[in-house]
Design a protein around this motif. Structure first.
Motif, mmCIF file in Angstrom:
data_model
loop_
_atom_site.group_PDB
_atom_site.id
_atom_site.type_symbol
_atom_site.label_atom_id
_atom_site.label_comp_id
_atom_site.label_asym_id
_atom_site.label_seq_id
_atom_site.Cartn_x
_atom_site.Cartn_y
_atom_site.Cartn_z
ATOM 1 N N ALA A 49 0.789 -1.256 -0.174
ATOM 2 C CA ALA A 49 -0.186 -0.105 -0.085
ATOM 3 C C ALA A 49 1.003 1.175 -0.099
ATOM 4 C CB ALA A 49 -0.924 -0.072 1.249
ATOM 5 N N THR A 50 2.059 1.285 0.444
ATOM 6 C CA THR A 50 2.989 2.173 0.597
ATOM 7 C C THR A 50 3.530 2.985 -0.642
ATOM 8 O OG1 THR A 50 4.760 0.889 1.285
ATOM 9 C CG2 THR A 50 3.637 1.879 3.065
ATOM 10 N N ASP A 51 3.309 1.920 -1.583
ATOM 11 C CA ASP A 51 3.812 2.052 -3.114
ATOM 12 C C ASP A 51 2.783 2.600 -3.904
ATOM 13 O OD1 ASP A 51 6.339 1.499 -2.328
ATOM 14 O OD2 ASP A 51 6.380 -0.289 -3.360
ATOM 15 N N ILE A 52 1.364 2.461 -3.532
ATOM 16 C CA ILE A 52 0.373 3.198 -4.511
ATOM 17 C C ILE A 52 0.524 4.608 -4.607
ATOM 18 C CG2 ILE A 52 -2.049 3.427 -4.633
ATOM 19 C CD1 ILE A 52 -1.060 0.594 -5.228
ATOM 20 N N ALA A 105 -10.227 2.234 -16.001
ATOM 21 C CA ALA A 105 -8.605 1.327 -16.294
ATOM 22 C C ALA A 105 -7.950 2.035 -17.259
ATOM 23 C CB ALA A 105 -9.020 0.069 -16.224
ATOM 24 N N ILE A 106 -8.513 2.606 -18.295
ATOM 25 C CA ILE A 106 -7.898 3.226 -19.374
ATOM 26 C C ILE A 106 -7.077 4.385 -18.776
ATOM 27 C CG2 ILE A 106 -8.074 4.389 -21.534
ATOM 28 C CD1 ILE A 106 -10.131 2.413 -22.366
ATOM 29 N N ALA A 107 -7.933 5.195 -17.991
ATOM 30 C CA ALA A 107 -7.421 6.562 -17.618
ATOM 31 C C ALA A 107 -6.276 6.249 -16.419
ATOM 32 C CB ALA A 107 -8.531 7.155 -16.918
ATOM 33 N N SER A 108 -6.450 5.153 -15.794
ATOM 34 C CA SER A 108 -5.216 4.782 -14.950
ATOM 35 C C SER A 108 -3.977 4.612 -15.502
ATOM 36 C CB SER A 108 -5.672 3.552 -14.103
ATOM 37 O OG SER A 108 -7.004 3.778 -13.147
ATOM 38 N N ASN A 113 1.438 6.405 -17.684
ATOM 39 C CA ASN A 113 2.169 6.641 -18.929
ATOM 40 C C ASN A 113 2.609 8.130 -19.056
ATOM 41 O OD1 ASN A 113 2.534 4.248 -21.362
ATOM 42 N ND2 ASN A 113 0.965 3.781 -19.907
ATOM 43 N N LYS A 114 1.477 8.994 -18.761
ATOM 44 C CA LYS A 114 1.712 10.490 -18.679
ATOM 45 C C LYS A 114 2.295 11.260 -17.783
ATOM 46 C CE LYS A 114 0.063 10.403 -22.946
ATOM 47 N NZ LYS A 114 0.782 10.547 -24.209
ATOM 48 N N GLN A 115 2.368 10.385 -16.527
ATOM 49 C CA GLN A 115 2.520 10.736 -15.418
ATOM 50 C C GLN A 115 1.858 11.907 -14.743
ATOM 51 O OE1 GLN A 115 5.754 9.251 -13.226
ATOM 52 N NE2 GLN A 115 4.358 7.872 -14.242
ATOM 53 N N ARG A 116 0.408 12.038 -15.293
ATOM 54 C CA ARG A 116 -0.494 13.042 -14.756
ATOM 55 C C ARG A 116 -1.584 12.207 -13.817
ATOM 56 N NH1 ARG A 116 0.467 17.728 -16.749
ATOM 57 N NH2 ARG A 116 -1.770 18.379 -16.659
ATOM 58 N N VAL A 146 3.692 8.650 -10.982
ATOM 59 C CA VAL A 146 2.454 7.355 -11.185
ATOM 60 C C VAL A 146 3.227 6.172 -11.621
ATOM 61 C CG1 VAL A 146 0.201 7.040 -11.685
ATOM 62 C CG2 VAL A 146 0.792 9.346 -11.388
ATOM 63 N N ASP A 147 3.483 5.384 -10.617
ATOM 64 C CA ASP A 147 4.206 3.970 -11.017
ATOM 65 C C ASP A 147 2.983 2.734 -10.751
ATOM 66 O OD1 ASP A 147 6.395 5.138 -11.784
ATOM 67 O OD2 ASP A 147 7.526 4.748 -10.185
ATOM 68 N N ASN A 148 2.214 3.005 -9.691
ATOM 69 C CA ASN A 148 1.219 2.237 -9.334
ATOM 70 C C ASN A 148 0.034 2.683 -8.876
ATOM 71 O OD1 ASN A 148 3.239 -0.185 -8.845
ATOM 72 N ND2 ASN A 148 4.185 1.076 -7.560
#
Length: 170
Positions: A49-52, A105-108, A113-116, A146-148
């Protein structure tokens, strides 16, 4: 995808499906089924959870749904929840029923990918009765690492799905 040389947008690291069976159309106010789905998705993903970095909430904007989701998130993330941005895509698209979770899911994936972080439109105040302060990204997209991503999708009859999507690292 690797063999084809295709771009890999993310990895689906884990998921969970639960059913609280609380009511035909109302969620369990305590969010027990949602907390179980979120916890199990994290466990199956191996992502703590700390990596979300972002929560794509089911976020219908209704008191019953939003408070139970806030309760579930608070139970799983504890005080850390204050530091995890939350985005609610339905604020821009409405509730597309079964298609809503696919669009979220697509927005996620695009967030990774966009780091936004997408905005939650038309939100200026977060309900003060929520169990903990939450960071709902309001009005404008913002840049962020935004990695996870945790994405939640809830359905009638208490059906709950949580998935963990992560940046692909070769």
């Amino acid at each position: 995808a690797i063999a084809r040389g295709a771009k890999i947008y993310c990895e689906i690291k884990g998921y969970s499906l639960t059913c609280d069976a609380y009511h035909r159309v109302a969620p369990d106010p305590e969010g027990r089924g949602a907390a179980a789905a979120i916890s199990r998705a994290l466990e199956s993903s191996g992502v703590p959870a700390t990596d979300i970095d972002l929560i794509s909430a089911h976020g219908t904007g209704t008191p019953a749904n939003d408070s139970q989701e806030a309760n579930a998130l608070s139970e799983v993330f504890g005080e850390r929840l204050e530091d995890v941005p939350i985005s609610c895509l339905k604020s821009m698209l409405g509730h597309c029923m079964g298609a809503a979770s696919a669009m979220e899911a697509i927005a996620s994936v695009l967030s990774i990918n966009k780091q936004r972080i997408p905005p939650t439109m038309n939100t200026t105040n977060v309900d003060p009765s929520f169990p903990i302060k939450i960071d709902v990204n309001q009005q404008h997209a913002r840049k962020a690492k935004v990695d996870n991503v945790l994405s939640n999708a809830f359905g009638f009859g208490g059906n709950i799905c949580s998935i963990i999507m992560s940046k692909y690292v070769a």
